[in-house]
Motif scaffolding. Structure first.
Motif, PDB file in Angstrom:
ATOM      1  N   LEU A 252       4.957  -5.618 -31.750  1.00  0.00           N
ATOM      2  CA  LEU A 252       3.538  -6.951 -31.456  1.00  0.00           C
ATOM      3  C   LEU A 252       2.974  -6.595 -31.897  1.00  0.00           C
ATOM      4  O   LEU A 252       1.649  -7.415 -33.160  1.00  0.00           O
ATOM      5  N   LEU A 253       2.497  -5.333 -32.347  1.00  0.00           N
ATOM      6  CA  LEU A 253       0.897  -4.959 -32.637  1.00  0.00           C
ATOM      7  C   LEU A 253       1.612  -4.039 -34.341  1.00  0.00           C
ATOM      8  O   LEU A 253       0.405  -4.849 -35.010  1.00  0.00           O
ATOM      9  N   PHE A 254       2.442  -4.366 -34.936  1.00  0.00           N
ATOM     10  CA  PHE A 254       2.451  -4.517 -36.396  1.00  0.00           C
ATOM     11  C   PHE A 254       2.817  -5.069 -36.699  1.00  0.00           C
ATOM     12  O   PHE A 254       2.539  -6.136 -37.982  1.00  0.00           O
ATOM     13  N   PHE A 255       3.241  -5.915 -35.968  1.00  0.00           N
ATOM     14  CA  PHE A 255       3.751  -7.183 -37.668  1.00  0.00           C
ATOM     15  C   PHE A 255       2.923  -8.730 -36.517  1.00  0.00           C
ATOM     16  O   PHE A 255       3.335  -9.889 -37.307  1.00  0.00           O
ATOM     17  N   GLY A 256       2.254  -8.667 -35.229  1.00  0.00           N
ATOM     18  CA  GLY A 256       1.706  -9.958 -34.783  1.00  0.00           C
ATOM     19  C   GLY A 256       0.320  -9.960 -34.444  1.00  0.00           C
ATOM     20  O   GLY A 256      -0.252 -10.186 -33.491  1.00  0.00           O
ATOM     21  N   ARG A 257      -0.581  -8.626 -34.943  1.00  0.00           N
ATOM     22  CA  ARG A 257      -1.780  -8.145 -35.512  1.00  0.00           C
ATOM     23  C   ARG A 257      -2.990  -9.570 -35.346  1.00  0.00           C
ATOM     24  O   ARG A 257      -3.342  -9.867 -34.078  1.00  0.00           O
ATOM     25  N   GLU A 258      -2.478 -10.542 -36.588  1.00  0.00           N
ATOM     26  CA  GLU A 258      -3.736 -11.493 -36.421  1.00  0.00           C
ATOM     27  C   GLU A 258      -3.054 -12.755 -35.803  1.00  0.00           C
ATOM     28  O   GLU A 258      -4.618 -12.927 -35.229  1.00  0.00           O
ATOM     29  N   ALA A 259      -1.181 -13.203 -35.133  1.00  0.00           N
ATOM     30  CA  ALA A 259      -1.745 -13.435 -34.346  1.00  0.00           C
ATOM     31  C   ALA A 259      -1.729 -13.535 -32.889  1.00  0.00           C
ATOM     32  O   ALA A 259      -2.596 -14.032 -31.697  1.00  0.00           O
ATOM     33  N   LEU A 260      -2.523 -12.154 -32.424  1.00  0.00           N
ATOM     34  CA  LEU A 260      -3.356 -11.671 -30.904  1.00  0.00           C
ATOM     35  C   LEU A 260      -4.337 -12.124 -31.055  1.00  0.00           C
ATOM     36  O   LEU A 260      -5.481 -12.506 -30.204  1.00  0.00           O
ATOM     37  N   ALA A 261      -5.200 -11.545 -32.186  1.00  0.00           N
ATOM     38  CA  ALA A 261      -6.068 -12.113 -32.337  1.00  0.00           C
ATOM     39  C   ALA A 261      -7.016 -13.615 -31.859  1.00  0.00           C
ATOM     40  O   ALA A 261      -8.458 -14.102 -32.243  1.00  0.00           O
ATOM     41  N   ARG A 262      -5.854 -15.053 -33.041  1.00  0.00           N
ATOM     42  CA  ARG A 262      -6.249 -16.165 -32.479  1.00  0.00           C
ATOM     43  C   ARG A 262      -5.799 -16.441 -30.978  1.00  0.00           C
ATOM     44  O   ARG A 262      -5.633 -16.909 -30.398  1.00  0.00           O
ATOM     45  N   LEU A 263      -5.347 -15.401 -30.542  1.00  0.00           N
ATOM     46  CA  LEU A 263      -4.350 -15.986 -28.730  1.00  0.00           C
ATOM     47  C   LEU A 263      -6.048 -16.051 -27.216  1.00  0.00           C
ATOM     48  O   LEU A 263      -6.380 -15.066 -27.789  1.00  0.00           O
TER      49      LEU A 263
END
Length: 289
Positions: A252-263
């Motif tokens: 998740l941290l490798f592929f979804g870092r930007e998604a986590l910032a918008r969560l």
């Protein structure tokens, strides 16, 4: 003939099983709608984050299991299955592959019952396949309609049946074959309809839902092989949740870092809500029958 009490008990189990299946179907349908609200209306098209959060919710099984043990509602599950001596009468049962029962073996020093080790092993083995099924299904729902995703995901029973025939020795009958052909025909009609309307992205969503159905069939078949009726459902899915939460975090941290910032907290709450009902409650109810 069996006693009346046995007949009533069997009827009660059958009714409870049907009620669980109906409840699971309703939950799954509403969950698809909630996913599309998150992806489209709230503009958070992040299937990886959805799959991670929802599947990590399975860890709630472990504290609930511990609480049930403390209150005396749940029997103790040993770490390893209990050994009985060769002097005790052996009980011959069909293998776990054919009967879905991993509780007894007919050998000297046989093992009886379920165990924590068995439940955790099954949960860890099926976790990657289940996560892949959830990830691809979430990605497919984001690109197709509720109707198409529901119809295509229902083909998982077809792939499960194929796997059972190939690996579990299930017999192929005429009625089953007709049911498989009807299901495949409906699936093909759904995808051709999406293609004829010129929705290439929707057709890709259909293919992802189809891939998810195949993964789900693999998950069901392996679960049938590894877990018996006596296997603790709470420990099995709790182990699955721990596996996803720990080993899925780097992904998740490798592929979804930007998604986590918008969560946002609102989105996170909706994801947890979806995970508790669509994953935890529905899978527990589905496994119980």
């Amino acid at each position: 003939p069996p006693p009346l009490c046995c007949w009533r008990q069997a009827s009660g189990r059958w009714a409870a099983g049907v009620a669980c299946i109906v409840m699971v179907s309703v939950i799954w349908t509403f969950a698809v709608v909630l996913k599309q609200i998150i992806f489209n209306d709230l503009d958070y098209n992040e299937p990886l984050v959805l799959a991670y959060v929802c599947n990590a919710c399975y860890v709630v099984h472990l504290p609930l299991f511990a609480l049930g043990r403390c209150l005396g509602f749940i029997e103790r599950v040993p770490w390893r299955r209990r050994q009985i001596s060769a002097a005790e009468p052996a009980v011959e049962l069909e293998g776990a592959w054919h009967q879905g029962r991993a509780s007894q073996q007919s050998k000297s020093g046989e093992v009886v019952g379920s165990s924590v080790r068995e439940a955790f092993l099954a949960g860890i083995v099926i976790a990657p396949i289940w996560f892949a099924a959830q990830w691809t299904y979430g990605a497919g729902v984001a690109q197709t309609s509720v109707t198409s995703s529901t119809v295509i995901s229902a083909t998982s029973v077809v792939w499960t049946f194929f796997a059972s025939v190939l690996f579990a020795g299930e017999r192929l009958s005429l009625l089953k074959s007709l049911g498989v052909l009807a299901c495949l025909a409906g699936n093909a009609a759904t995808q051709l309809g999406d293609l004829q309307r010129g929705h290439s992205s929707q057709a890709m969503g259909d293919l992802l839902c189809l891939l998810s159905a195949v993964c789900y069939a693999a998950y069901t078949t392996i679960l049938k092989r590894l877990a018996g009726e006596e296997t603790s459902v709470a420990l099995l899915f709790g182990a699955l949740g721990v596996f996803v939460a720990v080993l899925g975090a780097p992904l998740l941290l490798f592929f979804g870092r930007e998604a986590l910032a918008r969560l946002t907290p609102k989105l996170f709450g909706l994801l947890v809500f979806n995970g508790i009902f669509d994953n935890v409650l529905s899978q527990y109810a589905r496994r119980r029958p």
